[in-house]
Design an enzyme around this catalytic site. Sequence first.
Site, mmCIF file in Angstrom:
data_model
loop_
_atom_site.group_PDB
_atom_site.id
_atom_site.type_symbol
_atom_site.label_atom_id
_atom_site.label_comp_id
_atom_site.label_asym_id
_atom_site.label_seq_id
_atom_site.Cartn_x
_atom_site.Cartn_y
_atom_site.Cartn_z
ATOM 1 N N GLU A 250 0.802 -1.217 0.000
ATOM 2 C CA GLU A 250 0.000 0.000 0.000
ATOM 3 C C GLU A 250 0.840 1.275 0.000
ATOM 4 O OE1 GLU A 250 -2.985 -0.172 3.029
ATOM 5 O OE2 GLU A 250 -3.877 -1.976 2.197
ATOM 6 N N GLU B 269 -5.274 -8.690 0.271
ATOM 7 C CA GLU B 269 -5.977 -8.476 1.544
ATOM 8 C C GLU B 269 -7.447 -8.228 1.264
ATOM 9 O OE1 GLU B 269 -4.525 -5.326 4.120
ATOM 10 O OE2 GLU B 269 -2.455 -5.943 3.727
HETATM 11 C C1 GCO Z 1 -3.888 -1.833 5.445
HETATM 12 C C2 GCO Z 1 -2.821 -2.763 5.811
HETATM 13 C C3 GCO Z 1 -3.222 -3.708 6.895
HETATM 14 C C4 GCO Z 1 -4.431 -3.338 7.691
HETATM 15 C C5 GCO Z 1 -5.693 -3.822 7.049
HETATM 16 C C6 GCO Z 1 -6.947 -3.411 7.793
HETATM 17 O O1 GCO Z 1 -4.591 -2.059 4.485
HETATM 18 O O2 GCO Z 1 -4.069 -0.843 6.139
HETATM 19 O O3 GCO Z 1 -2.333 -3.449 4.745
HETATM 20 O O4 GCO Z 1 -2.067 -3.694 7.644
HETATM 21 O O5 GCO Z 1 -4.368 -3.841 8.968
HETATM 22 O O6 GCO Z 1 -5.784 -3.342 5.773
HETATM 23 O O7 GCO Z 1 -7.023 -2.011 7.831
#
Ligand code: GCO
Length: 448
Positions: free
Chosen positions: A161, A353
């Site tokens: 990200e 994710e």
């Molecule tokens: C993000 C990260 C994760 C978070 C998940 C939930 O997207 O912020 O990759 O570490 O914990 O996405 O917010």
Amino acid sequence: MGFKKNFVWGAATASFQIEGAADKRGDSIWDVQCRQPGQIYGGHDGTVACDHVNRFREDVALLKELGIPNYRFSISWPRVLPEGTGKVNEEGLQFYSDLVDCLLENGIEPYVTLYHWDLPQSLMAKGGFLNPDFPQWFEAYTEIVARKLGDRVKNFFTFNEPQCCIGLGYYVGNNAPCIKGLPLENMVPLVHRCLKAHGLAVRKLRQLVPGVKVSIVPCGSAAIPLTDSPADLKAATDHYFACRENDYFSVSLYCDPVVLGKYPDEYLAYAEKHLPEGWKDDMAIISEPIDFISVNIYYGDEVRCGSDGKPEVLPHAVGEPRTAIGWGIAPDALYWAPRMLHERYHLPVFITENGMSCHDAVSLDGKVHDPNRIDYLHRYLLALRRAADDGVDVGGYFQWSLMDNFEWCLGYSQRFGLIHVDFQTLKRTPKDSAYWYGQVIASNGESL
Ligand code: GCO
């Protein structure tokens, strides 16, 4: 048709969010943020987290028991290099080697993220992403990891990200290193440096790891066309790939240079004058071929073609279903984002994710019943399967997260896990959704 035979089913975590054992590594920028009063919910920090460093064998045993065959985790740069460069912390590096061995002994394939936000504080003291040497620091760190793990790990992600570690870290300012409103003239070279660091890492991994597969992990809100009219579809696609000034959440800002070898024209119009000298020569490094496009997706916005012909983002419905963290539930995000990414970049798409935060608790019967999470995952996975049915090359799906963990500024107030963690005793209890997910995996998604 459904998911392809070799579809990659997994679960994901990140170092700072689960590892603990903070005394056995250097400080990261998140340790520093945790020490700032009022920055993190409840004053929580990553000192112990899920104590994964000491309990990784138990966690891997759970992965196996649940039938999750792939595991995405990240490496803590300050655990490997407490000063960010220079002397390696052999014990820290060995931890990852032992974790990889343990995964492989249990038939679980490791997927390694090199950077999930925990930059060594000693590098931040030198400017972090603002330092022109950043790409070389990252390349050197990648080399150390590749030499240690590359005989066994074949799948790597560079940056998780960039939208967040750059956008939230250096512009919005609520995530470490908490710099607010850096002007365009600084942000443009910073983004470029991150992309160059990615490219150098890809090259290094290709040199050192035979058969490696590499990607970068953007995120963002999916754009869901309101209707299937060509006008709404175009509006949603344009919105998804827009690259507006001071919007560091853009998908195309990071993916176009990496996959297409060029910045979006929309970006160059206002940003070109701030790009560092010789930037055009860097594009070959930045666009070193990657193997798939991977993306973190939790939510989406409905978009239609407005009366002026431009994309119009529709307000969310009053009373729409929301997760505990407050994010709207939009299963079609897992249909449209992969489809749009595939059409633009012509690479297999991995969801790295996706998941939800719920107010989970251990019930009187000692179990954790989380029907809302099962329903959420069910809906999203159906949408992803529909994308596969419609010809999108969907390569894999990693649920976020394997276990409840430190949710950044929200501390331990959010539970995203398939496994419940009692943060007083550190006891792990797989939730109903964990067993449900295991069955989905066993049927390769046919049970959905
Ligand atoms: C993000 C990260 C994760 C978070 C998940 C939930 O997207 O912020 O990759 O570490 O914990 O996405 O917010």
